[in-house]
Design a protein around this motif. Structure first.
Motif, PDB file in Angstrom:
ATOM      1  N   ALA A 139      30.899   0.217 -22.154  1.00 26.40           N
ATOM      2  CA  ALA A 139      32.060   0.246 -21.256  1.00 26.40           C
ATOM      3  C   ALA A 139      33.153   1.150 -21.818  1.00 26.40           C
ATOM      4  N   MET A 140      33.386   1.070 -23.124  1.00 25.72           N
ATOM      5  CA  MET A 140      34.407   1.908 -23.763  1.00 25.72           C
ATOM      6  C   MET A 140      34.029   3.388 -23.674  1.00 25.72           C
ATOM      7  N   ILE A 141      32.743   3.673 -23.869  1.00 29.77           N
ATOM      8  CA  ILE A 141      32.267   5.056 -23.786  1.00 29.77           C
ATOM      9  C   ILE A 141      32.478   5.602 -22.373  1.00 29.77           C
ATOM     10  N   ALA A 142      32.147   4.807 -21.362  1.00 29.55           N
ATOM     11  CA  ALA A 142      32.342   5.252 -19.972  1.00 29.55           C
ATOM     12  C   ALA A 142      33.806   5.561 -19.710  1.00 29.55           C
ATOM     13  N   ARG A 143      34.690   4.702 -20.210  1.00 34.65           N
ATOM     14  CA  ARG A 143      36.127   4.935 -20.000  1.00 34.65           C
ATOM     15  C   ARG A 143      36.590   6.174 -20.747  1.00 34.65           C
ATOM     16  N   SER A 144      36.138   6.349 -21.984  1.00 35.66           N
ATOM     17  CA  SER A 144      36.640   7.472 -22.784  1.00 35.66           C
ATOM     18  C   SER A 144      36.018   8.805 -22.404  1.00 35.66           C
ATOM     19  N   MET A 145      34.798   8.791 -21.849  1.00 38.73           N
ATOM     20  CA  MET A 145      34.125  10.040 -21.463  1.00 38.73           C
ATOM     21  C   MET A 145      34.344  10.384 -19.990  1.00 38.73           C
ATOM     22  N   GLY A 146      34.788   9.401 -19.215  1.00 44.93           N
ATOM     23  CA  GLY A 146      35.003   9.650 -17.793  1.00 44.93           C
ATOM     24  C   GLY A 146      33.730   9.633 -16.981  1.00 44.93           C
ATOM     25  N   ARG A 147      32.634   9.199 -17.580  1.00 48.54           N
ATOM     26  CA  ARG A 147      31.373   9.025 -16.849  1.00 48.54           C
ATOM     27  C   ARG A 147      30.493   8.068 -17.636  1.00 48.54           C
ATOM     28  N   GLU A 148      29.540   7.477 -16.936  1.00 46.96           N
ATOM     29  CA  GLU A 148      28.661   6.509 -17.585  1.00 46.96           C
ATOM     30  C   GLU A 148      27.640   7.200 -18.486  1.00 46.96           C
ATOM     31  N   ILE A 149      27.536   6.710 -19.696  1.00 49.76           N
ATOM     32  CA  ILE A 149      26.476   7.102 -20.623  1.00 49.76           C
ATOM     33  C   ILE A 149      25.884   5.793 -21.123  1.00 49.76           C
ATOM     34  N   LYS A 150      24.657   5.525 -20.766  1.00 51.45           N
ATOM     35  CA  LYS A 150      24.019   4.259 -21.124  1.00 51.45           C
ATOM     36  C   LYS A 150      23.839   4.167 -22.641  1.00 51.45           C
ATOM     37  N   VAL A 151      23.956   2.947 -23.159  1.00 55.12           N
ATOM     38  CA  VAL A 151      23.687   2.667 -24.566  1.00 55.12           C
ATOM     39  C   VAL A 151      22.404   1.843 -24.615  1.00 55.12           C
ATOM     40  N   LEU A 152      21.362   2.446 -25.142  1.00 52.25           N
ATOM     41  CA  LEU A 152      20.047   1.805 -25.184  1.00 52.25           C
ATOM     42  C   LEU A 152      19.726   1.329 -26.598  1.00 52.25           C
ATOM     43  N   ALA A 153      19.089   0.177 -26.656  1.00 54.49           N
ATOM     44  CA  ALA A 153      18.581  -0.362 -27.930  1.00 54.49           C
ATOM     45  C   ALA A 153      17.145  -0.812 -27.656  1.00 54.49           C
ATOM     46  N   PRO A 154      16.195   0.145 -27.639  1.00 54.62           N
ATOM     47  CA  PRO A 154      14.827  -0.152 -27.207  1.00 54.62           C
ATOM     48  C   PRO A 154      14.098  -1.192 -28.051  1.00 54.62           C
TER      49      PRO A 154
END
Length: 196
Positions: free
Chosen positions: A135-150
């Motif tokens: 959520a913080m990354i989406a706010r700071s980058m201005g777009r969604e970047i998924k965080v995956l932990a496969p």
């Protein structure tokens, strides 16, 4: 889909990169030099693993000053490698750098080799941390970047078994950085706990 894969030369992150390659996912591997004591051996193992997987050139983020400022058993030889292992902000730093790189590469996601939450020792190894970081990354980058932990449903023994099945070898996981694993750090203890 394309991802930035956080790779350290260790078994977990190498398996993450292997599985993404197997699925045909375009990936951009990145190694974080945060001033860790084991940097040289980790980096050598990482370069070798990425070459075997025929992935794009390994990017290295030189953040070695972080380890000089944020001292822990992983960054400072004057501290205990096991008892003082917590390095505040380390995983958040990894995710932020990977996300910024993903933004520049127009990648959809970043990937980190965290295992099952039952194995977490620190607050930045939990699913709640990953959700809030996303959520913080989406706010700071201005777009969604998924965080995956496969590997988030895996315990170490399952990682070891799958990596063995896939023929993964030559990884490096000791926090001290010696030629022979120390047998005392968290990474070494994970292997001992699983009877490997």
């Amino acid at each position: 889909m394309s991802i930035v894969t956080l790779v350290s030369g260790g078994l977990d992150s190498t398996l993450v990169a292997y599985l993404a390659k197997e699925e045909g996912i375009q990936q951009y591997p990145i190694f974080i030099d945060y001033g860790q004591r084991s940097r040289d051996r980790e980096h050598a193992a990482c370069r070798s693993a990425m070459a075997k997987l025929q992935l794009p050139d390994l990017e290295v983020a030189d953040l070695s000053g972080y380890g000089r400022l944020i001292k822990s058993g992983l960054t400072d030889p004057n501290q205990r490698v096991l008892e003082d292992a917590f390095t505040p902000g380390r995983n958040l730093l990894f995710l932020l750098v990977a996300a910024a790189y993903a933004f520049q590469r127009d990648a959809d996601a970043i990937s980190i080799g965290l295992l099952h939450e039952e194995t977490s020792l620190f607050p930045d190894q939990t699913s709640a941390f990953l959700q809030e970081a996303e959520a913080m990354i989406a706010r700071s980058m201005g777009r969604e970047i998924k965080v995956l932990a496969p590997l988030s449903s895996f315990h170490k023994q399952e990682v070891i078994e799958l990596a063995t099945l896939k023929g993964i070898e030559g990884t490096y996981s000791c926090h001290l950085g010696g030629e022979t694993p120390c047998g005392a750090c968290i990474a070494c203890n994970e292997f001992k706990a699983e009877g490997v």
